[in-house]
Write an enzyme that holds these catalytic residues in place. Structure first.
Site, PDB file in Angstrom:
ATOM      1  N   GLU A 111       2.948  -4.395  -4.365  1.00  0.00           N
ATOM      2  CA  GLU A 111       3.217  -3.531  -5.428  1.00  0.00           C
ATOM      3  C   GLU A 111       4.284  -3.713  -6.281  1.00  0.00           C
ATOM      4  OE1 GLU A 111       3.073   1.440  -6.253  1.00  0.00           O
ATOM      5  OE2 GLU A 111       2.078   0.600  -4.513  1.00  0.00           O
ATOM      6  N   ASP A 117       1.370   0.176  -1.790  1.00  0.00           N
ATOM      7  CA  ASP A 117       1.559   1.731  -0.833  1.00  0.00           C
ATOM      8  C   ASP A 117       0.313   2.160  -0.540  1.00  0.00           C
ATOM      9  OD1 ASP A 117       4.359   1.402  -1.353  1.00  0.00           O
ATOM     10  OD2 ASP A 117       4.304   2.629  -3.252  1.00  0.00           O
ATOM     11  N   TYR A 131       7.847   6.238   3.762  1.00  0.00           N
ATOM     12  CA  TYR A 131       7.500   6.497   2.539  1.00  0.00           C
ATOM     13  C   TYR A 131       7.433   7.887   1.962  1.00  0.00           C
ATOM     14  CZ  TYR A 131       3.761   6.253  -1.346  1.00  0.00           C
ATOM     15  OH  TYR A 131       3.119   6.454  -2.526  1.00  0.00           O
TER      16      TYR A 131
END
Length: 594
Positions: A7, A102, A303
């Protein structure tokens, strides 16, 4: 050649390291690409594709949109071009593509767009991970899954719905103003409307509040203040009458102690982390999310965009505690105590769940250069994790009642008998205690002082950024990742400002709220927005419902815009009058200041 899509550049570096890919080259001197004989890790830089209208002009409604390379849609996205070119340079030799973004709607959409627009015909695989530690990344690579189309399609649908609302409503607003011969850039969005309505109603409630007087009675014994058990007195004459009845002595008629177990708060999800960071450190929700993202990309925490308050044993409770024990003296003693007990470690869990990610937790990786707010937020997360395994805090509440001429007065105190889990966090904040003088039932004491005080009722408290995030979550508006962004956008558009006591609505914000509520209340509707949000969440599990949700959105929005167009001239005039009034007010204030 297998292409692994990261990402961001920093994440690409971590993935390459975890997989033992050491060869790095600078594509076009800007993009770091990592490759070996079988794999190449290429970073995106967030979204590198953007929605674009296929119809030119400023008319509305417009629903004909498509994805395009971001730099071709928005000049400010020029920096995305070399990243797209880097992916394209491997498009011919790629026979496999692994999306390692993610694991959520946004991350999956980033990978999905790269796969379908650049690596056409190659079926993507998925790496699923919640931390950027080398061990977890390697495991995610070795246990690749089928691509999560549900997440990607849900993300795409959300982008499209928000684009439909944002562009069409903003164009309608500006077109209304144009009918008066004036021009001003105006905008409103799908979640911003209800969020503005919530803060505006609070502003109206505060503005309409009329303070009312009330009286309180108190006595003081041995330096301890007691308050009248009957509470606040609205009638002054009654207050005077009761005040006269207070004698020179009082008898202690009740001493009651209650011990309570206070358990540690549950693991952090994003919203509770934002609320706690604001409470303890006054860090705004938007800044908390930004800092948490940095900590995540540094492999220090899991996360952060999660709504879960649960931690699974698979993360390795013991292993993390062993590492935390070595990192910080503030909670190393507590971690050592937990580990020395042996047996099964089980943390306190919360109610909320998230299928994609667990609650936020420290990975155990040692921080090396944390300072300022980054360090504070990491300490908050790590300390909370240790506290989850510790015994409850024991709090003793003492209530004492005193009687004088049949009038009862009470005093309360609290103290911590056993610190329990609070020992893990006391270097960050202290538990509140309220001392109380020791009394025994049956004792008779001289009243040292008596008081009668006039006070005024207070207006409802304003929202802080943290309490507004919590309110949006409670009402089901926005997502865990967007609520702070929505609030920041309302500040940026000058609809809100930070003032004494919390969030205030500007004259412009109040005008937008009142005018739109009058003519097109659907734009401010919590229920409509909540209904759309529920439909978007459903797509994650049922991606085939995308067309149905988009068609419904277009239908609803078309009706809103038709209503808007009917009142277009009136809306325009009311906005221009409001803007003119604001301008005159600003000029008058400026002259007064001089």
């Amino acid at each position: 050649m297998r292409v692994i899509v990261a990402e961001k550049p920093k994440v690409a570096n971590k993935i390459a390291y975890a997989l033992g890919i050491t060869k790095r080259r600078a594509f076009q001197r800007r993009v770091s690409v990592y490759e070996d004989s079988n794999n190449v890790v290429i970073p995106a830089v967030g979204h590198i594709f953007k929605l674009k209208s296929s119809v030119k002009g400023y008319g509305y409604p417009v629903f004909d949109i498509s994805w395009e390379e971001a730099h071709k849609v928005d000049k400010r996205a020029y920096y995305t071009k070399p990243y797209i070119e880097a992916f394209k340079s491997y498009s011919k030799e790629a026979d496999s593509i692994v999306v390692a973004t993610d694991y959520d709607n946004e991350g999956s959409l980033i990978g999905y767009n790269v796969a379908r627009f650049i690596f056409k015909g190659v079926e993507p695989e998925r790496m699923k991970f919640s931390t950027l530690t080398a061990g977890e990344l390697k495991k995610a690579y070795e246990n690749r899954e089928g691509f999560d189309y549900g997440n990607a399609v849900a993300g795409e649908t959300r982008h499209m719905v928000d684009w439909f609302y944002g562009i069409n409503l903003s164009r309608a607003l500006m077109q209304a103003i144009k009918t008066t011969g004036k021009f001003r850039i105006m905008s409103i969005g799908r979640v911003q409307g209800p969020a503005l309505a919530i803060t505006s109603r609070k502003e109206e409630e505060i503005g309409a509040f009329i303070p009312e007087p009330f009286w309180t009675l108190s006595i003081e014994i041995k330096g301890q203040k007691f308050t009248y058990e009957g509470g606040n007195i609205k009638d002054e004459e009654k207050a005077k009458e009761l005040y006269k009845k207070i004698g020179k002595e009082a008898t202690i008629v009740e001493v009651k102690e209650e011990e309570k177990d206070v358990y540690a708060p549950p693991p952090f999800d994003l919203t509770s982390l934002q609320v706690e960071a604001y409470r303890v450190f006054k860090i705004s929700p938007a800044k908390t999310l930004q800092l948490a993202q940095v900590l995540y990309e540094s492999s220090l925490i899991s996360y952060p965009r999660t709504s879960s308050q649960k931690l699974p044993p698979s993360i390795g409770f013991k292993k993390i505690l062993e590492k935390l024990r070595e990192h910080n003296k503030s909670y190393s003693k507590e971690a050592e105590e937990l580990l020395s007990k042996g047996g099964k470690l089980w943390p306190r869990q919360g109610r909320k769940e998230d299928a994609a990610h667990p609650a936020i937790y420290p990975t155990g990786v040692k921080p090396t250069s944390l300072e300022g707010e980054e360090k504070k937020l990491y300490e908050l997360i790590a300390s909370r994790f240790v506290a989850l395994f510790m015994p409850p805090m024991k709090r003793i509440t003492t209530q004492v009642k005193a009687e004088t001429n049949k009038l009862l007065f009470k005093a309360e105190g609290t103290r911590v008998a056993e610190k329990g889990w609070s020992r893990a966090v006391e270097h960050l904040y202290q538990q509140k205690e309220k001392e109380i003088v020791e009394f025994k039932e049956g004792e008779r004491h001289k009243i040292d002082k008596k008081g009668k005080k006039k006070e005024m009722t207070k207006a409802p408290p304003r929202y802080s950024e943290a309490s507004l995030v919590k309110e949006l979550e409670k009402k089901g508006l926005g997502t865990k990742a967007t609520r702070a962004v929505v609030i920041s956008t309302l500040f940026a558009r000058r609809y809100l400002f930070k003032g004494p006591g919390g969030i205030h609505v500007t004259d412009l914000g109040m005008s937008v709220y009142k005018i739109l509520s009058k003519h097109v209340p659907e734009i401010m509707s919590e229920e409509l927005t909540r209904d759309i949000e529920a439909s978007l969440e459903e797509i994650t599990e049922k991606p085939d419902k995308q067309k149905k949700v988009l068609d419904k959105t277009k239908k609803v929005l078309t009706k809103i815009l038709e209503k808007f167009r009917e009142d277009e001239k009136e809306i325009g005039k009311e906005f221009v009058d409001a803007l003119s009034s604001m301008r005159e007010k600003a000029i008058a204030y400026s002259k007064k200041k001089k």
